[in-house]
Scaffold this motif. Structure first.
Motif, short mmCIF file in Angstrom:
data_model
loop_
_atom_site.label_atom_id
_atom_site.label_comp_id
_atom_site.label_asym_id
_atom_site.label_seq_id
_atom_site.Cartn_x
_atom_site.Cartn_y
_atom_site.Cartn_z
N UNK A 196 40.74 9.32 27.41
CA UNK A 196 41.69 10.28 27.97
C UNK A 196 41.76 10.18 29.48
N UNK A 197 40.60 10.10 30.12
CA UNK A 197 40.58 10.00 31.58
C UNK A 197 41.01 8.61 32.05
N UNK B 127 43.25 6.89 30.68
CA UNK B 127 44.71 6.96 30.64
C UNK B 127 45.25 7.76 31.82
N UNK C 70 47.76 7.76 37.17
CA UNK C 70 47.57 8.02 38.60
C UNK C 70 47.96 6.78 39.41
N UNK D 39 46.01 13.82 38.70
CA UNK D 39 44.73 14.27 38.16
C UNK D 39 44.72 15.79 38.00
N UNK E 165 47.27 17.67 37.29
CA UNK E 165 48.03 17.98 36.07
C UNK E 165 47.18 17.71 34.84
N UNK E 166 46.46 16.59 34.86
CA UNK E 166 45.66 16.24 33.68
C UNK E 166 44.55 17.25 33.44
N UNK E 167 43.84 17.59 34.51
CA UNK E 167 42.66 18.45 34.35
C UNK E 167 43.03 19.91 34.14
N UNK F 134 46.09 21.30 33.23
CA UNK F 134 47.04 21.69 32.18
C UNK F 134 46.32 22.02 30.87
N UNK F 135 45.09 21.50 30.69
CA UNK F 135 44.35 21.85 29.48
C UNK F 135 43.68 23.20 29.61
N UNK G 17 47.60 27.67 31.23
CA UNK G 17 49.01 27.49 30.90
C UNK G 17 49.88 27.61 32.15
N UNK H 169 49.61 26.08 34.94
CA UNK H 169 49.29 25.01 35.89
C UNK H 169 50.48 24.61 36.75
N UNK H 170 51.70 24.73 36.18
CA UNK H 170 52.88 24.37 36.97
C UNK H 170 53.05 25.32 38.15
N UNK I 130 54.13 23.30 25.43
CA UNK I 130 53.53 24.60 25.75
C UNK I 130 53.81 25.01 27.19
N UNK J 110 49.11 12.78 25.94
CA UNK J 110 48.31 13.73 25.19
C UNK J 110 47.82 13.13 23.89
N UNK K 24 46.97 10.01 23.43
CA UNK K 24 45.81 9.17 23.75
C UNK K 24 44.58 10.02 24.01
N UNK K 25 44.80 11.15 24.68
CA UNK K 25 43.69 12.05 24.95
C UNK K 25 43.14 12.60 23.62
N UNK L 294 41.14 10.08 21.85
CA UNK L 294 39.85 9.90 22.52
C UNK L 294 38.89 11.04 22.17
#
Lengths: 424, 410
Positions: A27-28, A30, A35, A272, A274-276, A278-279, A282, A284-285, B34, B84, B86-87, B90
């Motif tokens: 995941x990272x 990717x 990035x 990064x 956005x990736x970290x 956004x999970x 909610x 994050x934007x 979401x 997502x 791919x994540x 993983x």
């Protein structure tokens, strides 16, 4: 001395980029691939914006064209009709970017400033609305999808293989972009930004020059798009969307368009982020937007610009007196960030459908809600008090420290000016 | 730069830790929109899936431990979905759930196909809850994709059958649709059903998706063609504005629609929606009252829009899982796929099952009319969906597409 430090920093970053990913999850890996791609895209964009002084609102056009070109080549290989080394796929993106860049660049660079921006915006929007209807070329709204073929002992099935392929391409491309700034033509690009009329008086064809700069920028944007296609094995019309064009502008401005590596820094941080985030949240934007606004308001040179400012005046900054206010300001910013996040997350929790359901089931009209692993009363002093206190305290500290930091920087500027005067 | 590295390292440690707990428990990844414009629909898919999974977990879970659910935000785009996915892989996800947008479903189904080719023995299964593009069970079909919603022909066949029985279809029909795969599927289905429905498609339009603000030129065309019925697969603004323009112009036609039950549509369209038809998978009025109430109890609202079909899909999965026992060992996704092919679910309108050849759900379709007196009024209006006819699965079904060449694992 500065050169040695720069070289050391470069080696360190490369060491991290090469050495770190195998230790990470897919995941990272990717996320880091994305990035790198975003960094290259932003660098390509900044060649036009930062160096050539032409603000394009439609760079998604070349990004997307590059991606589609690679997808068509990939499909041709997949169907078995063509043998072409998989690692060289992004070349198709470069070629498509160059071609489309030359043609559209001819039109767009006829005008400058706001009119130029509008022409580029229209260009991307045209492709965005055309693509879903042109099945043969763009595959309708579902897009084109294919599969990377193994080549030369590499399967290209794992994310890590794609990461290293991307790293090589991005390093090479950014290296070329850097070399470009060192050439006489690169100097001419800067002159174009500073005073187009003077360039013309010097006997250069300003239009042709602008067109070439445009095409070079489009070529590298095409490579970035191509790399994305190699990574995703799919491309569709969304790549031409305004949010893609806006994203690259955002990355570039946050990173700093006046510094060569600025856009790459902005792209890396935001991808990064956005990736970290956004999970986790909610909202994050919203956070991303707040960061952008704050950077534009208080550090218009961008993150890279701020770093460069410090490096340039490193020797003359009174560090003993500066460390205290800087540490205080960092702490205050942190306090305010925590306060903001708490308020936003509480509001989000209160308006969530989950809480609406809770309210229906509960006896009381406003039951406590869960957030950050604890339970909070919707109207409790303990819920809203701490974040508001954090916000106020942080703001007060920042307001106080701001004056001191500004005063210290005025001193630095003065020393620099006297030094320049005595030097002259 | 240093902060970035620290972050990356911290996250790396976390993800390494996560990788070790793998296997045993079944992991379901919901890759939905979401954040962004499609959030409201994306959330419905997620909460409906969660509802059934919570029930399974309240019993015994699966394979000796509770089913884990992870939500991934695809940010409403295919690129986000690819990331997502791919994540999710993983992080050891076995089953991917998605529904909003056919374009995203197209991305995910291709990602799943490629992943399964490259990683035999470590497959991933895709449960498509709401993407109706025909190519997903046609050209793009593969063993690990299952579609739990209808397609254009199913909806049109049901509409035609119910409306002609009610005497509301007439002999002249106008087809107006959005110009992309779904709209074109709809137009084709409307033309194909003409002979059986005894009508003539007088004229048809394909227009830009969600860009038109004023539908009055189309309404003028519809009026000039003197039709009895307008059939449309439009959704969201394209449906609302079309109906409002028709209402404002005082056009006397019936609408046969497919997505009028999207949340907020009835409140928005108001009086103009009354008397028109919709073909959908589930009408709550025909459902068992107990589960509707339970759903409201748990989630805070009665099941709406695509929620009932998502619940049904998850119930089919539950059925499939009940036949399987891996004894706490590694989970074999291929076995889940094979069991899902055989799973059936008895609903109030008939049996739900999966067609083996293309993994399309075989389901009855309900046709309803927007009117007063429905058991569940929607959007806090006095109107709701009054059931008109239940069209059996056999009648609504369409033949397997020739383009579907499925490689089976057995």
């Amino acid at each position: 001395m500065a050169r040695v430090w720069q070289l050391l920093l470069f080696v360190l970053i490369m060491a991290v980029l090469i050495g770190l990913p195998p230790l990470l999850g897919a995941g990272l890996q990717n996320a880091m691939t994305n990035m790198l791609i975003a960094a290259l895209f932003a660098m390509a964009f900044n060649l036009l914006m930062g160096q050539g002084g032409m603000l394009s609102f439609g760079h998604a056009a070349f990004y997307g064209v590059g991606a589609f070109a690679v997808m068509h080549l990939m499909t041709a290989i997949d169907r078995g009709g063509l043998s072409f080394p998989t690692p060289l796929l992004p070349l198709a993106g470069a070629a498509a970017g160059l071609l489309v860049g030359l043609v559209t660049g001819w039109f767009a660079t006829l005008r400058s400033g706001v009119y130029f921006a509008l022409v580029t915006l229209a260009l991307a929007e045209m492709l965005h609305s055309l693509a879903p209807h042109w099945e043969g070329l763009f595959g309708g709204e579902a897009g084109i999808s294919s599969m990377r073929m193994p080549w030369g002992g590499f399967i290209f099935g794992q994310v890590i293989e794609i990461y290293y392929l991307t790293l090589i391409w991005v390093t090479l491309s950014i290296g070329l972009l850097y070399a470009y700034t060192r050439t006489p033509f690169g100097r001419l690009t800067l002159a174009l930004r500073d005073n187009e009329e003077r360039v013309r008086f010097m006997g250069y064809d300003a239009h042709a020059t602008k067109m070439i700069v445009f095409a070079v920028s489009a070529t590298f944007a095409g490579i970035a798009g191509g790399l994305l296609a190699v990574s995703n094995e799919q491309a569709n019309y969304e790549l031409f969307g305004t949010h893609v064009s806006a994203q690259v502008v955002l990355h570039t401005f946050v990173g700093g368009s006046t510094v060569f590596f600025g856009p790459a820094i902005g792209a890396a941080i935001f991808t990064l982020f956005a990736y970290l985030v956004s999970d986790v949240s909610r909202s994050w934007l919203l956070y991303q937007g707040v960061i952008f606004v704050l950077v534009m308001l208080y550090a218009p040179l961008g993150i890279g610009g701020v770093v460069m400012l410090h490096l340039r005046h490193w020797a003359s900054i009174p560090w003993q007196r500066m460390v205290g206010p800087y540490a205080g300001a960092t702490a205050a910013t942190l306090l305010m960030a925590i306060g903001t996040v708490m308020v936003v997350e509480f509001l989000e929790a209160l308006f969530s459908p989950h809480y609406v359901a809770q309210r229906r089931q509960a006896e009381t009209s406003w039951p406590a809600f869960e957030r950050f692993g604890a339970s909070w009363e919707p109207f409790g002093i303990l819920t809203w008090g701490p974040p508001l206190l954090l916000l106020i305290v942080g703001l007060l500290i920042l307001l106080r420290l701001r004056h001191r930091i500004v005063a210290l920087w005025d001193e630095v500027q003065e020393t620099a000016e006297t030094a320049a005067r005595s030097g002259a | 730069m240093r902060a970035m590295t620290t972050l990356a390292v911290a996250a790396a440690v976390l993800s390494l830790g996560a990788a070790e707990v793998k296997a045993e428990s079944l992991k379901i990844g919901i890759i939905e929109s979401l954040s962004g414009a499609q959030t409201s629909t994306g959330r419905l898919f997620a909460s409906a899936a969660q509802y059934v999974i919570d029930q399974i977990n309240a019993d015994d879970g699966f394979n000796g431990s509770p089913i884990e659910v992870v939500e991934y935000d695809n940010a409403g785009g295919t690129t986000g979905a690819a990331d997502r996915f791919r994540q999710a892989v993983a992080e050891g996800v076995h089953i991917v759930v998605q529904g909003a947008s056919s374009a995203i479903a197209g991305q995910i189904t291709e990602d799943v196909r490629r992943h399964n080719i490259r990683n035999p023995g470590d497959e991933v299964l895709f449960m498509n809850m709401g993407a109706e593009a025909l190519e997903l069970t046609g050209e793009k079909c593969h063993f690990y994709h299952f579609r739990f919603t209808t397609t254009a022909p199913m909806r049109v066949n049901a509409l035609v059958s119910a409306m002609s029985e009610e005497g509301d279809l007439g002999s002249r029909v106008y087809s107006i649709n959005q110009n992309y795969s779904w709209g074109r599927d709809m137009e084709e289905a409307i033309r194909a059903a003409a002979e059986a429905g005894g009508y003539e498609v007088v004229d048809s339009d394909l227009h830009e998706v969600n860009r038109i603000q004023d539908f009055s030129p189309f309404v003028a065309k519809i009026r000039a063609s003197e039709v009895d019925t307008v059939m449309t697969g439009n959704w969201s603004n394209d449906l609302l504005l079309l109906m409002k323009a028709a209402g404002d112009a005082g056009l006397d036609v019936r609408f046969g629609t497919t997505f009028l039950d999207q949340v907020g549509n009835i409140a928005n369209a108001g009086e103009t929606a009354v008397g028109h038809y919709i073909a959908h998978l589930v009408n709550l009025e025909l459902e068992d009252e107990a589960w509707v109430q339970d759903y409201e109890q748990v989630t805070g609202h009665v099941p709406v829009y695509i929620e009932p079909q998502t619940v049904n899909a998850m119930l089919l999965l539950r059925e499939a899982l009940s036949d399987l026992d891996f004894g706490g060992e590694d989970i074999d996704v291929t076995q889940i796929g094979l069991a899902l092919e055989k799973a059936t679910l008895e609903g109030p309108n008939g049996t739900l099952s999966i067609r083996q050849e293309d993994h399309q759900i075989v389901t009855p379709v309900v046709v309803s009319r927007i009117d007063e007196g429905a058991k569940y009024a929607v959007d806090e209006t006095q109107w709701g969906f009054v059931p008109v006819k239940v069209v059996s699965a056999e009648e609504a079904m369409y033949p397997v597409q020739d383009s579907c060449q499925m490689d089976r694992p057995d």
